[in-house]
Scaffold this active site. Structure first.
Site, short mmCIF file in Angstrom:
data_model
loop_
_atom_site.label_atom_id
_atom_site.label_comp_id
_atom_site.label_asym_id
_atom_site.label_seq_id
_atom_site.Cartn_x
_atom_site.Cartn_y
_atom_site.Cartn_z
N THR A 17 -10.73 3.67 -16.76
CA THR A 17 -10.63 5.12 -16.84
C THR A 17 -9.68 5.53 -17.96
O THR A 17 -9.21 4.68 -18.73
CB THR A 17 -10.26 5.72 -15.45
OG1 THR A 17 -10.37 7.13 -15.54
CG2 THR A 17 -8.86 5.34 -14.99
N LYS A 42 -11.33 4.03 -22.06
CA LYS A 42 -12.79 3.89 -22.03
C LYS A 42 -13.39 3.50 -23.39
O LYS A 42 -14.49 2.95 -23.44
CB LYS A 42 -13.43 5.19 -21.54
CG LYS A 42 -13.22 5.46 -20.07
CD LYS A 42 -14.01 6.67 -19.63
CE LYS A 42 -13.81 6.95 -18.17
NZ LYS A 42 -14.69 8.01 -17.66
N SER A 52 -6.40 8.30 -8.06
CA SER A 52 -7.80 7.92 -8.11
C SER A 52 -8.41 7.75 -6.71
O SER A 52 -7.79 7.18 -5.81
CB SER A 52 -7.95 6.61 -8.88
OG SER A 52 -9.28 6.17 -8.79
#
Ligand code: NAP
Length: 290
Positions: free
Chosen positions: A67, A71, A20
């Site tokens: 994420t 979600k 990420s």
């Protein structure tokens, strides 16, 4: 960055999260804005999701991003949803205020911001979306909410594009919405004003793949590929070669993060300027690390 007893904590939860870019983006922003805050990413197992949220509340975490794959699951633990997160049916940003958890979704807003800065309006347009996964869901409902004329969704698994179109028809009956297979050979692609690739076709390491042939479209179609690894997919390169307007996924990625910061900090930030600085920094780094 100075960490002391007053430093506020913001987090990312997901699985996997090791690649990420969020920690780099948010910590850069906190530093730039002289906020006494730090952002950390946590790889969470599904069985630990509830404990994690309770832990965040207990230690006074101020907000967090969510994420893949949480979600949608996260909604079960929230007290309130923003208009966008309710519309999309998924949350990527949570603000914790006096123990109350409010869910937001900045994915669609980040996408819209990239069009707005290029003076591209979706109103009255014929839009083709490829894919029916998480990103396609965020973008298709956001695009529908902008008053497009028609919306077509093509996906490898047709039952998923059908389900997504049913959701759009329920909420926006005035839009001509239709679905089909990504392998559709006979559909006339010349009518589309905007093509948005929300599949992972062309994503690293399969960089030689393209979700659709670009020469089947009108020359004035706008081609948007939300993939950001590589920064220029084969689809984007082909569109540019044809002289089409082509937009890659990095701007959207940075904007959705900076819009989370605006929510957490409760104030407007110069997100255009910060996005450009962050983009330059990311472009200078090794693309393989994104
Ligand atoms: P997802 O929920 O897993 O959905 C993946 C989509 O790609 C599905 O529609 C899937 O079709 C399709 N697909 C995957 N492999 C395929 C193949 N070999 N042939 C045909 N179709 C294939 O993933 P997502 O979260 O929506 O993300 C999709 C892409 O968008 C990723 O590359 C991701 O990095 C990118 N993304 C970018 C941003 C940004 O801010 N720029 C934000 C989110 C996502 P099926 O339904 O048939 O499996």
């Amino acid at each position: 960055m100075k960490i002391n007893s007053l430093t506020r904590l913001y987090c990312l939860i997901g699985n996997p999260i090791s690649k990420s870019l969020s920690p780099s983006i948010h910590n850069y922003l906190f530093d730039k804005e002289k906020e006494n805050a730090v952002y950390m990413a946590f790889n969470i197992e599904k069985k630990d999701l509830e404990n994690t949220i309770n832990g965040f509340k207990a230690i006074n975490v101020k907000g967090f991003n969510v994420t893949i794959p949480y979600k949608i699951d996260i909604i079960n633990f929230l007290d309130q949803l923003s208009y966008e997160s309710e519309l999309i049916g998924a949350v990527n940003t949570v603000k914790i205020d006096n123990g109350k958890l409010v869910g937001y979704n900045t994915d669609g807003l980040g996408f819209l911001k990239t069009l707005e800065e290029r003076n591209i309006s979706l109103k009255g347009k014929n839009v083709l979306i490829l894919g029916a996964g998480g990103a396609a869901q965020s973008i298709s409902l956001t695009v529908a909410n902008e008053g497009v004329k028609s919306l077509t969704i093509l996906n490898r698994t047709v039952s998923k594009s059908k389900k997504l179109v049913e959701k759009i028809k329920n909420r926006f009956p005035e839009i001509e919405s239709s679905y089909g297979s990504l392998n559709e050979k006979y559909i006339d692609l010349k009518k589309f004003d905007i093509l948005i690739n929300c599949t992972s076709i062309g994503m690293y390491p399969e960089v030689d793949k393209m979700p659709i042939e670009i020469n089947r479209f009108n020359k004035n179609v706008i081609v948007y590929d939300i993939i950001y690894k590589p920064l220029e997919t084969k689809l984007i390169k082909s569109a540019k070669k044809e002289g089409m307007i082509a937009i890659g996924g990095l701007d959207m990625l940075i904007y959705q993060a900076l819009l989370s910061d605006e929510i957490w900090l409760g104030r407007k930030l110069d997100i255009e300027k910060t996005k450009n600085i962050l983009k330059r920094r990311i472009l200078l780094e090794n693309v393989e690390d994104i």
